[in-house]
Design a protein around this motif. Sequence first.
Motif, mmCIF file in Angstrom:
data_model
loop_
_atom_site.group_PDB
_atom_site.id
_atom_site.type_symbol
_atom_site.label_atom_id
_atom_site.label_comp_id
_atom_site.label_asym_id
_atom_site.label_seq_id
_atom_site.Cartn_x
_atom_site.Cartn_y
_atom_site.Cartn_z
ATOM 1 N N UNK A 1 15.995 3.267 39.406
ATOM 2 C CA UNK A 1 16.553 2.222 38.543
ATOM 3 C C UNK A 1 16.778 2.816 37.158
ATOM 4 N N UNK A 2 17.897 2.435 36.547
ATOM 5 C CA UNK A 2 18.231 2.843 35.183
ATOM 6 C C UNK A 2 18.498 1.579 34.374
ATOM 7 N N UNK A 3 18.207 1.649 33.072
ATOM 8 C CA UNK A 3 18.397 0.495 32.190
ATOM 9 C C UNK A 3 19.750 0.570 31.491
ATOM 10 N N UNK A 4 20.449 -0.558 31.448
ATOM 11 C CA UNK A 4 21.761 -0.605 30.806
ATOM 12 C C UNK A 4 21.680 -1.053 29.346
ATOM 13 N N UNK A 5 20.480 -1.507 28.931
ATOM 14 C CA UNK A 5 20.271 -1.880 27.522
ATOM 15 C C UNK A 5 18.935 -1.299 27.053
ATOM 16 N N UNK B 1 25.499 3.528 26.879
ATOM 17 C CA UNK B 1 24.036 3.579 26.863
ATOM 18 C C UNK B 1 23.499 3.503 28.292
ATOM 19 N N UNK B 2 22.538 4.371 28.595
ATOM 20 C CA UNK B 2 21.843 4.309 29.879
ATOM 21 C C UNK B 2 20.439 4.858 29.662
ATOM 22 N N UNK B 3 19.438 4.044 29.976
ATOM 23 C CA UNK B 3 18.052 4.439 29.755
ATOM 24 C C UNK B 3 17.402 5.004 31.005
ATOM 25 N N UNK B 4 16.821 6.202 30.880
ATOM 26 C CA UNK B 4 16.074 6.823 31.978
ATOM 27 C C UNK B 4 14.641 6.311 31.919
ATOM 28 N N UNK B 5 14.233 5.576 32.954
ATOM 29 C CA UNK B 5 12.928 4.922 32.966
ATOM 30 C C UNK B 5 11.900 5.740 33.752
ATOM 31 N N UNK B 6 12.355 6.404 34.809
ATOM 32 C CA UNK B 6 11.466 7.221 35.639
ATOM 33 C C UNK B 6 12.290 8.353 36.227
ATOM 34 N N UNK B 7 11.622 9.305 36.838
ATOM 35 C CA UNK B 7 12.310 10.477 37.389
ATOM 36 C C UNK B 7 11.904 10.708 38.837
ATOM 37 N N UNK B 8 12.745 11.448 39.530
ATOM 38 C CA UNK B 8 12.392 12.015 40.832
ATOM 39 C C UNK B 8 12.590 13.518 40.717
ATOM 40 N N UNK B 9 11.711 14.286 41.340
ATOM 41 C CA UNK B 9 11.896 15.744 41.360
ATOM 42 C C UNK B 9 13.285 16.063 41.898
ATOM 43 N N UNK B 10 13.868 17.117 41.378
ATOM 44 C CA UNK B 10 15.234 17.483 41.758
ATOM 45 C C UNK B 10 15.488 17.507 43.280
ATOM 46 N N UNK B 11 14.620 18.142 44.095
ATOM 47 C CA UNK B 11 14.924 18.196 45.536
ATOM 48 C C UNK B 11 14.691 16.890 46.286
ATOM 49 N N UNK B 12 14.104 15.900 45.612
ATOM 50 C CA UNK B 12 13.737 14.644 46.272
ATOM 51 C C UNK B 12 14.838 13.600 46.098
ATOM 52 N N UNK B 13 15.167 12.901 47.188
ATOM 53 C CA UNK B 13 16.145 11.819 47.129
ATOM 54 C C UNK B 13 15.457 10.467 47.148
ATOM 55 N N UNK C 1 16.641 -2.873 25.418
ATOM 56 C CA UNK C 1 15.589 -3.866 25.681
ATOM 57 C C UNK C 1 15.071 -3.719 27.114
ATOM 58 N N UNK C 2 15.991 -3.585 28.061
ATOM 59 C CA UNK C 2 15.606 -3.407 29.467
ATOM 60 C C UNK C 2 14.824 -2.107 29.646
ATOM 61 N N UNK C 3 15.251 -1.058 28.954
ATOM 62 C CA UNK C 3 14.561 0.238 29.048
ATOM 63 C C UNK C 3 13.121 0.127 28.555
ATOM 64 N N UNK C 4 12.933 -0.545 27.426
ATOM 65 C CA UNK C 4 11.585 -0.696 26.854
ATOM 66 C C UNK C 4 10.681 -1.499 27.784
ATOM 67 N N UNK C 5 11.231 -2.560 28.354
ATOM 68 C CA UNK C 5 10.413 -3.414 29.232
ATOM 69 C C UNK C 5 10.089 -2.730 30.561
ATOM 70 N N UNK C 6 11.034 -1.994 31.108
ATOM 71 C CA UNK C 6 10.768 -1.265 32.350
ATOM 72 C C UNK C 6 9.761 -0.130 32.114
ATOM 73 N N UNK C 7 9.894 0.547 30.980
ATOM 74 C CA UNK C 7 8.948 1.605 30.637
ATOM 75 C C UNK C 7 7.537 1.049 30.501
ATOM 76 N N UNK C 8 7.443 -0.156 29.955
ATOM 77 C CA UNK C 8 6.147 -0.820 29.837
ATOM 78 C C UNK C 8 5.582 -1.150 31.222
ATOM 79 N N UNK C 9 6.458 -1.542 32.148
ATOM 80 C CA UNK C 9 6.016 -1.821 33.528
ATOM 81 C C UNK C 9 5.453 -0.567 34.193
ATOM 82 N N UNK C 10 6.035 0.583 33.876
ATOM 83 C CA UNK C 10 5.518 1.851 34.404
ATOM 84 C C UNK C 10 4.093 2.057 33.893
#
Length: 225
Positions: free
Chosen positions: A69-73, A53-65, A75-84
């Motif tokens: 942060x990624x969520x490993x659970x 399991x790995x949760x995608x919380x936010x993105x960067x455009x492909x050419x941008x470095x 619960x973490x994904x839901x809480x980080x998404x809420x922070x966004x």
Amino acid sequence: MDKLNVIYEDNHIIVVEKKPNIPSQADKTEDIDMLTIIKNYLKEKYKKPGNVYLGLVHRLDRPVGGVMVFAKTSKAAARLSNQVREKIFRKKYLAVVDGKLENQTGVLEDYLYKDERNNMSKVVKPEKKNSKYAKLEYKVLKYNSVKDLSLLEINLFTGRHHQIRVQLSNFGHSIFGDQKYGTRGKGKQIALWAYELEIEHPISKEKMTFKVLPEPVGTWCILKN
């Protein structure tokens, strides 16, 4: 593929450096993406059978470095998404732009409309249907008079499609190397980098800040004194 640069990792989150030109998640190109790279890293490191399991919380455009942060659970994904959503999750960028800015600091507020057909956004009037409010704050860190380029720190308040690229281009200071919205640096790597990420840890609630700078080569030589 270079070795994954892990900035921080615990049982709940993993913070990494995304190299330019790698998609945040799988796209139609079928090129290797950050989600797959990190899943493979976790699978190998922890000898995990089956899917990881790995949760995608936010993105960067492909050419941008930059830092992600990624969520490993879940619960973490839901809480980080809420922070966004709650604007607790903050990102700062570095950008090298064309020309010398009149003011050392400023705020750009626009309404953006995404053209799905061309995968581009543009600044429009507020009354345009489906337009979205966009706000960023900039600070000039350095100006190179020889190359007529400025180094900016960007504080992003909203996360719209191609927001920084579109707003700076509309402002008359497009990002060097931006192939879609730029005026200079055609064929070069876009000089936009997500260098700082601030979050609350999804479990401990501790405020955490992570930073990673681009290698000072090419356009990023401007980082050197």
